[in-house]
Design a protein around this motif. Structure first.
Motif, PDB file in Angstrom:
ATOM      1  N   UNK A  89       0.824  -1.210   0.000  1.00 45.60           N
ATOM      2  CA  UNK A  89       0.000   0.000   0.000  1.00 45.60           C
ATOM      3  C   UNK A  89       0.857   1.259   0.000  1.00 45.60           C
ATOM      4  N   UNK A  90       1.962   1.231   0.712  1.00 45.33           N
ATOM      5  CA  UNK A  90       2.870   2.390   0.736  1.00 45.33           C
ATOM      6  C   UNK A  90       3.338   2.717  -0.675  1.00 45.33           C
ATOM      7  N   UNK A  91       3.667   1.702  -1.448  1.00 45.95           N
ATOM      8  CA  UNK A  91       4.120   1.957  -2.811  1.00 45.95           C
ATOM      9  C   UNK A  91       2.961   2.327  -3.726  1.00 45.95           C
ATOM     10  N   UNK A  92       1.901   1.501  -3.729  1.00 47.43           N
ATOM     11  CA  UNK A  92       0.815   1.699  -4.691  1.00 47.43           C
ATOM     12  C   UNK A  92       0.062   3.009  -4.459  1.00 47.43           C
ATOM     13  N   UNK A  93      -0.218   3.366  -3.216  1.00 53.94           N
ATOM     14  CA  UNK A  93      -0.923   4.617  -2.960  1.00 53.94           C
ATOM     15  C   UNK A  93      -0.057   5.809  -3.356  1.00 53.94           C
ATOM     16  N   UNK A  94       1.253   5.639  -3.273  1.00 53.45           N
ATOM     17  CA  UNK A  94       2.152   6.714  -3.692  1.00 53.45           C
ATOM     18  C   UNK A  94       2.112   6.959  -5.186  1.00 53.45           C
ATOM     19  N   UNK A  95       2.088   5.896  -5.996  1.00 54.13           N
ATOM     20  CA  UNK A  95       2.078   6.109  -7.447  1.00 54.13           C
ATOM     21  C   UNK A  95       0.684   6.454  -7.962  1.00 54.13           C
ATOM     22  N   UNK A  96      -0.341   6.166  -7.169  1.00 49.63           N
ATOM     23  CA  UNK A  96      -1.700   6.490  -7.595  1.00 49.63           C
ATOM     24  C   UNK A  96      -2.144   7.880  -7.125  1.00 49.63           C
ATOM     25  N   UNK A  97      -1.225   8.652  -6.580  1.00 49.47           N
ATOM     26  CA  UNK A  97      -1.481  10.053  -6.257  1.00 49.47           C
ATOM     27  C   UNK A  97      -2.475  10.266  -5.135  1.00 49.47           C
ATOM     28  N   UNK A  98      -2.382   9.498  -4.093  1.00 53.33           N
ATOM     29  CA  UNK A  98      -3.322   9.664  -2.980  1.00 53.33           C
ATOM     30  C   UNK A  98      -2.904  10.784  -2.031  1.00 53.33           C
ATOM     31  N   UNK A  99      -1.706  11.306  -2.194  1.00 49.96           N
ATOM     32  CA  UNK A  99      -1.182  12.389  -1.355  1.00 49.96           C
ATOM     33  C   UNK A  99      -1.245  12.056   0.132  1.00 49.96           C
ATOM     34  N   UNK A 100      -0.934  10.815   0.468  1.00 50.76           N
ATOM     35  CA  UNK A 100      -0.927  10.403   1.873  1.00 50.76           C
ATOM     36  C   UNK A 100       0.478  10.452   2.471  1.00 50.76           C
ATOM     37  N   UNK A 101       1.469  10.677   1.649  1.00 50.36           N
ATOM     38  CA  UNK A 101       2.837  10.756   2.139  1.00 50.36           C
ATOM     39  C   UNK A 101       3.308   9.425   2.715  1.00 50.36           C
ATOM     40  N   UNK A 102       3.806   9.479   3.940  1.00 48.85           N
ATOM     41  CA  UNK A 102       4.382   8.303   4.596  1.00 48.85           C
ATOM     42  C   UNK A 102       3.372   7.561   5.490  1.00 48.85           C
ATOM     43  N   UNK A 103       2.091   7.738   5.254  1.00 51.23           N
ATOM     44  CA  UNK A 103       1.074   7.179   6.150  1.00 51.23           C
ATOM     45  C   UNK A 103       1.238   5.673   6.357  1.00 51.23           C
ATOM     46  N   UNK A 104       1.377   4.897   5.288  1.00 56.52           N
ATOM     47  CA  UNK A 104       1.411   3.434   5.404  1.00 56.52           C
ATOM     48  C   UNK A 104       2.733   2.958   5.982  1.00 56.52           C
ATOM     49  N   UNK A 105       3.801   3.674   5.681  1.00 55.33           N
ATOM     50  CA  UNK A 105       5.094   3.339   6.289  1.00 55.33           C
ATOM     51  C   UNK A 105       5.059   3.625   7.784  1.00 55.33           C
ATOM     52  N   UNK A 106       4.451   4.736   8.158  1.00 50.61           N
ATOM     53  CA  UNK A 106       4.345   5.097   9.572  1.00 50.61           C
ATOM     54  C   UNK A 106       3.488   4.076  10.326  1.00 50.61           C
ATOM     55  N   UNK A 107       2.398   3.627   9.697  1.00 53.89           N
ATOM     56  CA  UNK A 107       1.550   2.601  10.312  1.00 53.89           C
ATOM     57  C   UNK A 107       2.335   1.311  10.525  1.00 53.89           C
ATOM     58  N   UNK A 108       3.104   0.924   9.515  1.00 53.87           N
ATOM     59  CA  UNK A 108       3.914  -0.293   9.639  1.00 53.87           C
ATOM     60  C   UNK A 108       4.973  -0.137  10.726  1.00 53.87           C
ATOM     61  N   UNK A 109       5.591   1.031  10.788  1.00 52.74           N
ATOM     62  CA  UNK A 109       6.611   1.277  11.811  1.00 52.74           C
ATOM     63  C   UNK A 109       6.019   1.193  13.208  1.00 52.74           C
ATOM     64  N   UNK A 110       4.814   1.739  13.379  1.00 50.50           N
ATOM     65  CA  UNK A 110       4.156   1.673  14.686  1.00 50.50           C
ATOM     66  C   UNK A 110       3.818   0.224  15.047  1.00 50.50           C
ATOM     67  N   UNK A 111       3.352  -0.545  14.069  1.00 57.89           N
ATOM     68  CA  UNK A 111       3.039  -1.956  14.302  1.00 57.89           C
ATOM     69  C   UNK A 111       4.300  -2.729  14.700  1.00 57.89           C
ATOM     70  N   UNK A 112       5.378  -2.517  13.975  1.00 56.11           N
ATOM     71  CA  UNK A 112       6.633  -3.229  14.252  1.00 56.11           C
ATOM     72  C   UNK A 112       7.186  -2.825  15.617  1.00 56.11           C
ATOM     73  N   UNK A 113       7.147  -1.535  15.930  1.00 54.61           N
ATOM     74  CA  UNK A 113       7.655  -1.079  17.230  1.00 54.61           C
ATOM     75  C   UNK A 113       6.837  -1.641  18.383  1.00 54.61           C
ATOM     76  N   UNK A 114       5.528  -1.769  18.186  1.00 51.40           N
ATOM     77  CA  UNK A 114       4.672  -2.285  19.252  1.00 51.40           C
ATOM     78  C   UNK A 114       4.858  -3.791  19.452  1.00 51.40           C
ATOM     79  N   UNK A 115       5.057  -4.527  18.373  1.00 49.66           N
ATOM     80  CA  UNK A 115       5.123  -5.982  18.468  1.00 49.66           C
ATOM     81  C   UNK A 115       6.533  -6.524  18.659  1.00 49.66           C
ATOM     82  N   UNK A 116       7.483  -5.941  17.954  1.00 52.05           N
ATOM     83  CA  UNK A 116       8.844  -6.477  18.005  1.00 52.05           C
ATOM     84  C   UNK A 116       9.841  -5.346  17.863  1.00 52.05           C
ATOM     85  N   UNK A 117      10.168  -4.655  18.953  1.00 51.58           N
ATOM     86  CA  UNK A 117      11.078  -3.515  18.853  1.00 51.58           C
ATOM     87  C   UNK A 117      12.494  -3.901  18.436  1.00 51.58           C
ATOM     88  N   UNK A 118      12.897  -5.155  18.643  1.00 48.51           N
ATOM     89  CA  UNK A 118      14.251  -5.585  18.267  1.00 48.51           C
ATOM     90  C   UNK A 118      14.236  -7.098  18.085  1.00 48.51           C
TER      91      UNK A 118
END
Length: 171
Positions: A89-118
């Protein structure tokens, strides 16, 4: 009639003659009998390792203890799939001009930090996100109707996975 039977018997004897010779090997050297099965020699064993000796109670150990590995959660497969969907979604929404910026990457980062910080789980989830991103990066250069369909399906699948994990494993 007797002549016919005699001729037939004689013909059968001549026809069977060469086949019988195959079994008796007249004029040929005798065959060697099969050799007995001999197992492979045993593999040389490594010399015994000395048993580790623990230092006395009063002395500190020379190497720090290894931290225990975090056990895999029963929903790790679903989290990996969700991270892969977020990468796509981070890639596809970016090329389809959704103007969401880093939204999906940020969501993934929050998920990863919450579940497995290291650790290994963290690395596996990051690899899943990258696999989702790179998989579509190799195929799509611009937004197409097929990309729009993929976006819609991935939004639905991601929401379904998130609901399932929450319903099954939330406290």
């Amino acid at each position: 009639m007797l002549r016919t039977l005699t001729a037939l018997l004689f013909a059968l004897c001549l026809a069977a003659g060469p086949a019988g010779a195959q079994f008796f090997h007249f004029g040929q050297p005798p065959q060697q009998p099969y050799q007995q099965y001999q197992p492979y020699p045993p593999k040389p064993q490594a010399p015994p390792q000395p048993k580790p000796v623990l230092p006395p109670q009063g002395q500190p150990q020379s190497t720090p203890p290894v931290p225990p590995q975090v056990a895999a959660a029963p929903y790790d497969h679903d989290l990996a799939r969700l991270a892969e969907i977020l990468g796509a979604l981070h890639f596809l929404r970016g090329i389809c001009g959704s103007n969401e910026g880093q939204k999906w990457r940020t969501e993934a980062q929050a998920l990863i930090d919450a579940e497995a910080p290291a650790g290994d789980r963290h690395d596996q989830m990051v690899a899943s996100f990258n696999r989702g991103y790179r998989g579509f990066q190799q195929s799509y250069r611009s937004c197409t109707p097929a990309a729009g369909v993929v976006i819609q399906r991935y939004l639905e699948e991601g929401a379904h996975i998130a609901r399932e994990i929450t319903a099954r494993y939330a406290n």
